[in-house]
Structures are given as structure tokens and as C-alpha cells.
Design a protein around this motif. Structure first.
Motif, PDB file in Angstrom:
ATOM      1  N   LEU A  55       6.718  15.027   3.641  1.00  0.00           N
ATOM      2  CA  LEU A  55       6.040  15.807   2.846  1.00  0.00           C
ATOM      3  C   LEU A  55       4.724  15.380   2.881  1.00  0.00           C
ATOM      4  CD1 LEU A  55       8.800  15.873   0.049  1.00  0.00           C
ATOM      5  CD2 LEU A  55       8.577  17.429   1.996  1.00  0.00           C
ATOM      6  N   ALA A  56       4.024  15.093   3.934  1.00  0.00           N
ATOM      7  CA  ALA A  56       2.534  14.510   3.925  1.00  0.00           C
ATOM      8  C   ALA A  56       2.106  15.021   5.382  1.00  0.00           C
ATOM      9  CB  ALA A  56       2.363  13.262   3.573  1.00  0.00           C
ATOM     10  N   GLY A  57       0.685  15.070   5.557  1.00  0.00           N
ATOM     11  CA  GLY A  57       0.406  15.621   6.738  1.00  0.00           C
ATOM     12  C   GLY A  57       0.078  16.751   7.176  1.00  0.00           C
ATOM     13  N   ASP A  58      -0.486  17.279   8.341  1.00  0.00           N
ATOM     14  CA  ASP A  58      -0.582  18.744   8.889  1.00  0.00           C
ATOM     15  C   ASP A  58       0.526  19.100   9.407  1.00  0.00           C
ATOM     16  OD1 ASP A  58      -3.529  18.079   8.407  1.00  0.00           O
ATOM     17  OD2 ASP A  58      -3.706  17.467  10.745  1.00  0.00           O
ATOM     18  N   ASP A  59       1.804  18.386   9.702  1.00  0.00           N
ATOM     19  CA  ASP A  59       2.843  19.064  10.089  1.00  0.00           C
ATOM     20  C   ASP A  59       4.075  18.982   8.941  1.00  0.00           C
ATOM     21  OD1 ASP A  59       2.484  20.276  12.835  1.00  0.00           O
ATOM     22  OD2 ASP A  59       1.995  18.539  13.267  1.00  0.00           O
ATOM     23  N   ARG A  91       0.594  -1.215   0.044  1.00  0.00           N
ATOM     24  CA  ARG A  91       0.028   0.059   0.018  1.00  0.00           C
ATOM     25  C   ARG A  91       0.821   1.199   0.074  1.00  0.00           C
ATOM     26  NH1 ARG A  91      -3.112  -3.069   3.587  1.00  0.00           N
ATOM     27  NH2 ARG A  91      -2.185  -2.177   5.611  1.00  0.00           N
ATOM     28  N   MET A  92       1.881   1.099   0.704  1.00  0.00           N
ATOM     29  CA  MET A  92       2.931   2.486   0.766  1.00  0.00           C
ATOM     30  C   MET A  92       3.563   2.607  -0.630  1.00  0.00           C
ATOM     31  SD  MET A  92       4.965   1.771   4.465  1.00  0.00           S
ATOM     32  CE  MET A  92       6.067   3.019   3.894  1.00  0.00           C
ATOM     33  N   GLU A  93       3.850   1.513  -1.101  1.00  0.00           N
ATOM     34  CA  GLU A  93       4.528   1.551  -2.641  1.00  0.00           C
ATOM     35  C   GLU A  93       3.515   2.480  -3.593  1.00  0.00           C
ATOM     36  OE1 GLU A  93       7.031  -1.336  -5.194  1.00  0.00           O
ATOM     37  OE2 GLU A  93       5.100  -1.657  -4.943  1.00  0.00           O
ATOM     38  N   THR A  94       2.260   1.702  -3.540  1.00  0.00           N
ATOM     39  CA  THR A  94       1.081   2.068  -4.289  1.00  0.00           C
ATOM     40  C   THR A  94       1.080   3.786  -4.313  1.00  0.00           C
ATOM     41  OG1 THR A  94       0.118  -0.035  -4.333  1.00  0.00           O
ATOM     42  CG2 THR A  94      -1.229   2.063  -5.138  1.00  0.00           C
ATOM     43  N   ALA A  95       0.769   4.047  -3.108  1.00  0.00           N
ATOM     44  CA  ALA A  95       0.428   5.362  -2.726  1.00  0.00           C
ATOM     45  C   ALA A  95       1.686   6.520  -3.196  1.00  0.00           C
ATOM     46  CB  ALA A  95       0.253   5.797  -0.999  1.00  0.00           C
ATOM     47  N   TRP A  96       2.951   5.930  -2.867  1.00  0.00           N
ATOM     48  CA  TRP A  96       4.110   6.736  -3.330  1.00  0.00           C
ATOM     49  C   TRP A  96       4.245   6.923  -4.778  1.00  0.00           C
ATOM     50  CZ3 TRP A  96       8.812   5.648  -5.884  1.00  0.00           C
ATOM     51  CH2 TRP A  96       9.580   6.504  -6.032  1.00  0.00           C
ATOM     52  N   ALA A  97       4.062   5.688  -5.467  1.00  0.00           N
ATOM     53  CA  ALA A  97       4.149   5.696  -6.917  1.00  0.00           C
ATOM     54  C   ALA A  97       3.229   6.440  -7.829  1.00  0.00           C
ATOM     55  CB  ALA A  97       4.417   4.174  -7.381  1.00  0.00           C
ATOM     56  N   THR A  98       1.918   6.513  -7.021  1.00  0.00           N
ATOM     57  CA  THR A  98       0.824   7.020  -7.809  1.00  0.00           C
ATOM     58  C   THR A  98       0.698   8.579  -7.312  1.00  0.00           C
ATOM     59  OG1 THR A  98      -0.538   6.469  -6.243  1.00  0.00           O
ATOM     60  CG2 THR A  98      -0.360   4.786  -8.314  1.00  0.00           C
ATOM     61  N   GLY A  99       1.744   9.142  -6.724  1.00  0.00           N
ATOM     62  CA  GLY A  99       1.867  10.311  -6.022  1.00  0.00           C
ATOM     63  C   GLY A  99       0.294  10.856  -5.310  1.00  0.00           C
ATOM     64  N   ASP A 100      -0.287   9.731  -4.330  1.00  0.00           N
ATOM     65  CA  ASP A 100      -1.502   9.944  -3.516  1.00  0.00           C
ATOM     66  C   ASP A 100      -1.064  10.432  -2.479  1.00  0.00           C
ATOM     67  OD1 ASP A 100      -3.737   9.726  -2.246  1.00  0.00           O
ATOM     68  OD2 ASP A 100      -4.451   7.778  -3.260  1.00  0.00           O
ATOM     69  N   THR A 101      -0.839  11.550  -2.072  1.00  0.00           N
ATOM     70  CA  THR A 101      -0.255  12.303  -0.883  1.00  0.00           C
ATOM     71  C   THR A 101      -1.380  11.889   0.204  1.00  0.00           C
ATOM     72  OG1 THR A 101      -1.223  14.158  -1.538  1.00  0.00           O
ATOM     73  CG2 THR A 101       1.277  13.798  -1.947  1.00  0.00           C
ATOM     74  N   ALA A 102      -2.613  12.124   0.070  1.00  0.00           N
ATOM     75  CA  ALA A 102      -3.528  11.824   0.948  1.00  0.00           C
ATOM     76  C   ALA A 102      -3.352  10.344   1.639  1.00  0.00           C
ATOM     77  CB  ALA A 102      -5.023  12.084   0.524  1.00  0.00           C
ATOM     78  N   ALA A 103      -3.295   9.366   0.882  1.00  0.00           N
ATOM     79  CA  ALA A 103      -3.069   7.952   1.326  1.00  0.00           C
ATOM     80  C   ALA A 103      -1.598   7.860   1.970  1.00  0.00           C
ATOM     81  CB  ALA A 103      -2.961   7.040   0.150  1.00  0.00           C
ATOM     82  N   ALA A 104      -0.542   8.581   1.292  1.00  0.00           N
ATOM     83  CA  ALA A 104       0.650   8.294   2.122  1.00  0.00           C
ATOM     84  C   ALA A 104       0.542   9.106   3.352  1.00  0.00           C
ATOM     85  CB  ALA A 104       1.638   9.433   1.014  1.00  0.00           C
ATOM     86  N   ALA A 105      -0.339  10.215   3.610  1.00  0.00           N
ATOM     87  CA  ALA A 105      -0.032  10.638   4.816  1.00  0.00           C
ATOM     88  C   ALA A 105      -0.875   9.957   5.837  1.00  0.00           C
ATOM     89  CB  ALA A 105      -1.011  11.902   4.865  1.00  0.00           C
TER      90      ALA A 105
END
Length: 301
Positions: free
Chosen positions: A279-283, A217-231
Motif C-alpha cells: 500500500l506504498a509506492g508507485d505500484d 524505523r519500519m515500526e515507527t513509519a508504520w505506527a505513525t502512518g508515515d506512508t512516504a517513509a514506509a514506501a
């Protein structure tokens, strides 16, 4: 303490230090020949700073260093990473100081009988003798165990984003800068209380069965630029552990934003590559930059 997401984020660290071994991950449903990880840019009239979130260990078939990322890197005359790898001779003294327990304070002394049984079973399942981890501080034993499944899942530290970027920078003769030293990074963990370290280790022990799905799941979020999922994947639960969150994420992001702010006062083009969780999330680093009046814009490619 909810430390599962922290274990996920830090597992590749041990691979970078030469640990690793094991579990076949489910293949992610995206085009592995055309990954598009997220990229941001901060710029003014004479300075451009790219911000790129990395994964420290990747599968060799994942093609990501092309398109917008390669273009931004080609424009840059400086590569900035979280840390430049130390000389091999410099690693052992730091680990002796930061990663090894004091005499008589090994894992069997720090863990309860029930905890040690769970730890030993988890280690043996992946082919690691529990006694080999006995001299380690709990945080280092936790990272070592968490990293162990990477190799059998197909993830390689040598194919991680930092290694690829470093090789490309060396080929071009680019200036290379580390935001932190190896000793400083080890100190972030060794300075944690024994209770926090043990909680980190046991969280990793309890979550080892999910590592293949987690990294897929982490790889998918990273590779597709899905920053919400990455966060969600990288930072979930860290706000429930204030000390760890503050030391490992919030304070570092603030320091890095300060560094970027200062670097913006000098002309040039810089490629900053740090772990994607920063580079993801509120902080995130981008949020800290915005507080300084600097806008990090997502690069469309």
C-alpha cells in the motif's frame, strides 16, 4: 543486486512459519500506547472496502487496534488477508516441495567458498548451526536468517496485525478470505532462479547487523502512518531487481486490485489487510485501483 529492502520486508514470513530467535532494538520515539497506522477506504453507494497495511510481527506493547482502525473493522462483515493460515498438516508437504533443495543441491553446493564462509559466520552469530540450513533452498535460508533477530528484538508474530485481526474476526464470526494460498506464496519464492535466491540470501547475510535499526524505523513509519517513509523503507531498491519486483510486488498488487474491483460490485463492508509495502509506492494497490477508476481515500482519524 540491491535486495536489502526485500529482506526487510520478508523477514517476518519466517516468524509466521514458526522460525525465530534474537539483538535489542532501539526504542522508537513515538507514543506506543496510541499508534495510528494508515488506513484507506474505497466506497460506492452500497459497498465499502477498507485497505489496511499490516506488519506481520509487532511488539506486544504497541497499541494500534483502536480508534479509526477498530471502528472500520467493527463496521466490516468480511476480513480479507493475503493468506489464511493452512492447517498444520498441510504445511510440511508444501515446504518439502518449495523450500527444500533437491538432493545434492544444498547451500554448500550453491554458494561459493567465500559466500559460504560469510553465511556460516552470520548464522553462528545468532546461534544457528549452518548445517541445519543446508537442506534449504537459498530463499528459505535467507528468510530464516532474516527472521532470527525478531524475537530478541521483542517482535512477536502472534502480536502481528494479521493474528490480532484473525482473532477478532473469529470472535465476531466474520467471513474470512485469503487472496492467496500458502502453496501459491511459497511458489513465488521457489520459482526464482538460483542466482536470484543466492543474491537474496547473501544480501540478508550482509545486512544482519542493521536489523535492529531497520525494524525500529519500519515500526515507527508504520505506527505513525508515515506512508512516504514506509514506501522508502519497504520498497527501496526493488526496482533494481525487476524479476523480484514483478513477482513479489507488482503482479500481486495488480491481482489484488482486480479482486477489489470485482468485490466492489457486491454490497457489503470489507476489511482488507495486506502487508504495508503493498500500500506504498508507485505500484501500490491504490495506484492500480486508480487505473480502474476507483479512488482509495486516506481515512483521517
Amino acid at each position: 543486486m540491491k535486495l536489502k529492502s526485500l529482506v526487510r520486508r520478508l523477514a517476518p514470513l519466517a516468524a509466521l512459519l514458526g522460525f525465530g530467535s534474537p539483538a535489542v532494538a532501539e526504542e522508537a520515539a513515538f507514543d506506543r500506547s496510541d499508534a495510528d497506522p494508515a488506513l484507506w477506504v474505497v466506497k460506492d453507494d452500497d459497498t465499502t472496502i477498507y485497505l489496511f497495511g499490516t506488519m506481520h510481527a509487532l511488539k506486544p506493547d504497541l497499541v494500534w487496534f483502536d480508534d479509526g482502525v477498530a471502528t472500520a473493522f467493527a463496521e466490516s462483515d468480511e476480513l480479507v488477508l493475503e493468506m489464511l493460515e493452512p492447517e498444520p498438516a498441510a504445511i510440511a508437504p508444501v515446504l518439502q516441495k518449495s523450500a527444500l533443495a533437491a538432493p545434492g543441491r544444498g547451500l554448500s553446493k550453491l554458494l561459493s567458498t567465500e559466500q559460504y564462509v560469510r553465511f556460516a559466520v552470520a548464522a553462528q552469530r545468532i546461534g544457528i548451526a549452518p548445517a541445519s540450513l543446508e537442506p534449504m533452498q537459498p530463499w528459505f535460508a535467507g528468510i530464516t536468517l532474516a527472521a532470527a533477530p525478531l524475537a530478541l528484538m521483542g517482535y512477536e508474530a502472534d502480536k502481528g496485525a494479521e493474528k490480532v485481526l484473525l482473532a477478532a474476526a473469529a470472535q465476531r464470526g466474520l467471513k474470512q478470505v485469503g487472496l492467496e494460498s500458502f502453496e501459491q506464496q511459497m511458489g513465488f519464492f521457489s520459482s526464482l532462479s538460483e542466482a536470484d535466491q543466492v543474491a537474496f540470501l547473501m544480501s540478508g547475510v550482509d545486512e544482519m547487523g542493521d536489523m535492529d535499526q531497520t525494524f525500529a524505523r519500519m515500526e515507527t513509519a508504520w505506527a505513525t502512518g508515515d506512508t512516504a517513509a514506509a514506501a522508502a523503507l519497504l520498497n527501496e531498491g526493488m526496482d533494481d531487481t525487476p524479476v523480484l519486483y514483478d513477482v513479489l510486488l507488482a503482479k500481486r498488487n495488480e491481482r489484488w486490485a482486480e479482486w477489489i474491483d470485482a468485490r466492489m460490485k457486491q454490497p457489503g463492508t470489507v476489511f482488507v489487510a495486506v502487508g504495508a509495502g503493498h500500500l506504498a509506492g508507485d505500484d501500490s494497490v491504490q495506484v492500480r485501483l486508480a487505473e480502474r477508476g476507483l479512488t482509495a481515500s486516506r481515512v483521517a482519524y
